[in-house]
Design an enzyme around this catalytic site. Structure first.
Site, mmCIF file in Angstrom:
data_model
loop_
_atom_site.group_PDB
_atom_site.id
_atom_site.type_symbol
_atom_site.label_atom_id
_atom_site.label_comp_id
_atom_site.label_asym_id
_atom_site.label_seq_id
_atom_site.Cartn_x
_atom_site.Cartn_y
_atom_site.Cartn_z
ATOM 1 N N ASP A 1 0.873 -1.179 0.000
ATOM 2 C CA ASP A 1 0.000 0.000 0.000
ATOM 3 C C ASP A 1 0.907 1.226 0.000
ATOM 4 O OD1 ASP A 1 -2.344 1.577 0.211
ATOM 5 O OD2 ASP A 1 -2.069 1.757 2.369
ATOM 6 N N SER A 2 0.293 2.397 -0.210
ATOM 7 C CA SER A 2 1.074 3.631 -0.145
ATOM 8 C C SER A 2 1.569 3.876 1.286
ATOM 9 C CB SER A 2 0.199 4.806 -0.562
ATOM 10 O OG SER A 2 -0.864 4.948 0.360
ATOM 11 N N TYR B 1 -0.702 8.504 -2.196
ATOM 12 C CA TYR B 1 -0.676 8.315 -3.639
ATOM 13 C C TYR B 1 -1.920 8.941 -4.286
ATOM 14 C CZ TYR B 1 2.877 4.484 -3.565
ATOM 15 O OH TYR B 1 4.010 3.721 -3.447
ATOM 16 N N GLY B 2 -2.963 9.083 -3.499
ATOM 17 C CA GLY B 2 -4.306 9.334 -4.034
ATOM 18 C C GLY B 2 -4.528 10.630 -4.772
ATOM 19 N N CYS C 1 -4.450 -1.553 -1.866
ATOM 20 C CA CYS C 1 -4.597 -0.116 -2.082
ATOM 21 C C CYS C 1 -5.563 0.086 -3.244
ATOM 22 C CB CYS C 1 -3.225 0.465 -2.428
ATOM 23 S SG CYS C 1 -3.287 2.203 -2.903
ATOM 24 N N ASN C 2 -6.628 0.811 -3.002
ATOM 25 C CA ASN C 2 -7.618 1.048 -4.067
ATOM 26 C C ASN C 2 -7.053 1.919 -5.176
ATOM 27 O OD1 ASN C 2 -10.568 0.159 -3.023
ATOM 28 N ND2 ASN C 2 -9.265 0.726 -1.304
ATOM 29 N N THR C 3 -6.245 2.902 -4.782
ATOM 30 C CA THR C 3 -5.698 3.846 -5.755
ATOM 31 C C THR C 3 -4.834 3.110 -6.785
ATOM 32 O OG1 THR C 3 -5.682 5.485 -4.000
ATOM 33 C CG2 THR C 3 -4.381 5.996 -5.942
ATOM 34 N N CYS D 1 -10.999 3.020 0.211
ATOM 35 C CA CYS D 1 -9.587 3.306 0.458
ATOM 36 C C CYS D 1 -9.233 2.504 1.698
ATOM 37 C CB CYS D 1 -9.377 4.797 0.711
ATOM 38 S SG CYS D 1 -7.725 5.199 1.317
ATOM 39 N N THR D 2 -8.124 1.772 1.632
ATOM 40 C CA THR D 2 -7.816 0.880 2.753
ATOM 41 C C THR D 2 -7.377 1.632 4.011
ATOM 42 O OG1 THR D 2 -5.624 0.554 1.787
ATOM 43 C CG2 THR D 2 -7.275 -1.143 1.343
ATOM 44 N N HIS D 3 -7.158 2.929 3.894
ATOM 45 C CA HIS D 3 -6.885 3.718 5.106
ATOM 46 C C HIS D 3 -8.163 3.967 5.915
ATOM 47 C CE1 HIS D 3 -3.007 4.696 3.252
ATOM 48 N NE2 HIS D 3 -2.644 5.310 4.358
#
Ligand code: DGL
Length: 270
Positions: free
Chosen positions: A10-11, A42-43, A73-75, A187-189
Site C-alpha cells: 500500500d502507499s 498516492y491518491g 490499495c484502491n488507488t 480506500c484501505t486507510h
C-alpha cells in the site's frame, strides 16, 4: 500447496488494515508487507507516478519470492492492476476493487443508494461505479473524493476533533443529498476511521475494502491450490519510512509479540 510468502503493499499504513483478517483466516500464511510511508499519499498523484512507485514495490516483493501480490490499495488497484499483471504474468496479482464490488452486489437492497468514498484518483477512475453497475445495474452509485483523510491518518490524527470535523466536511452534504444507506470505504486507510464515521452516522451500513481483500486472498489461494501448510518464519513488515503510526500499527497487529513480526526500513530509491 505453496509455502512461499504473500506480498502485500500500500502507499502507507492503510493496507495494514487487511492484515489482521488475513492472519486470522489463514494463520499458516507468511506475509511480507510493504508500506510506502515516505511517499504517501498516492491518491492525488498522477497515474505515471503511481505506476512508477507500484512497479518498484512489485519488483521488491518479487525479489522476496512471493507467491502472490495483493495490491492492498484502491488507488493502485484502480490505476495499475492490469499494468502490473502484464509486467509480471507469472505471479497472481489481486486488487481490492473487484472483490469489494462483488460484496456490494451481494449485500445491498434493490435500488439502494450506495456511497463510495475514496481518494481523488480512485474516484476519477470511475472503477467502483463501473464494477458495481456491471453486477447490479439497479443500484445508485455516488462517489466522493476525501483527499484529506489519508494525510491525517498517516499522521495518526484519527480519534479527535480535527478528524470528526473533516468527516463532517466531506460526508454531511454527500450523505444527505443522495440519501446514502450503504457506504463503501474505497480506500484501505478508511477502516481506521470507520468507528468515527459510525459515531456520527450510525445508520450507515459500511463495506470495507480491507476485509474484502482478505477474503479474496483466501479464495484465490484455494482456487490455485496455493495455500501454505505451515509458517516457519516471522512475517516481515517493510516501510520506506518507519513512521510512528506504522510502528504502532505493527505493534497492534502483532499484539506486541516480537516473535511474530520483523520490521525493516527500505529505501526504494537506493
Ligand atoms: N490506501 C490507499 C487506497 O486504498 C492509498 C491512499 C493514498 O495513498 O492516498 O487508496
Amino acid at each position: 500447496m505453496d509455502n512461499r510468502p504473500i506480498g502485500f503493499f500500500d502507499s502507507g499504513i492503510g493496507g495494514l488494515t487487511s492484515i489482521p483478517y488475513v492472519m486470522k483466516k489463514l494463520p499458516e500464511e507468511r506475509i511480507i508487507f510493504f508500506g510506502d510511508t515516505a511517499r504517501a499519499p498516492y491518491g492525488s498523484k498522477s497515474a505515471d507516478t503511481i505506476q512508477h512507485f507500484s512497479l518498484q514495490i512489485a519488483h521488491f516483493l518479487k525479489n522476496h519470492n512471493v507467491k502472490m501480490i495483493v495490491i492492498a490499495c484502491n488507488t493502485v488497484s484502480a490505476t495499475c492492476l492490469e499494468y502490473l499483471r502484464r509486467v509480471y504474468p507469472d505471479i497472481p496479482i489481486i486488487g481490492v476493487i473487484s472483490p469489494t464490488a462483488r460484496v456490494v452486489s451481494k449485500r445491498c437492497a434493490p435500488g439502494a443508494s450506495v456511497g463510495v468514498i475514496a481518494t481523488s484518483v480512485t474516484v476519477k477512475s470511475g472503477a467502483y461505479e463501473k464494477k458495481i453497475k456491471a453486477l447490479r445495474p439497479d443500484l445508485q452509485v455516488h462517489s466522493a473524493a476525501c483527499p484529506a483523510f489519508v494525510p491525517l491518518i498517516e499522521e495518526g490524527i484519527i480519534d479527535n476533533e480535527i478528524m470528526r470535523l473533516t468527516i463532517k466536511y466531506y460526508l454531511d452534504e454527500f450523505l444527505r443529498r443522495y440519501d446514502i444507506t450503504d457506504l463503501v470505504l474505497g480506500c484501505t486507510h478508511y477502516p481506521l476511521i470507520s468507528d468515527e464515521i459510525l459515531r456520527i452516522y450510525p445508520h450507515l451500513r459500511i463495506i470495507s475494502s480491507s476485509m474484502e481483500a482478505a477474503n479474496a486472498v483466501e479464495l484465490e489461494l484455494k482456487k490455485r491450490d496455493m495455500l501454505s501448510s505451515a509458517r516457519s518464519e516471522n512475517h516481515i513488515f517493510v516501510a520506506s519510512d518507519l513512521s510512528a503510526p506504522f510502528l504502532q500499527m505493527i505493534h497492534r497487529i502483532s499484539e506486541g509479540k516480537k516473535e511474530i513480526a520483523d520490521i525493516h526500513f527500505y529505501n526504494l530509491d537506493l
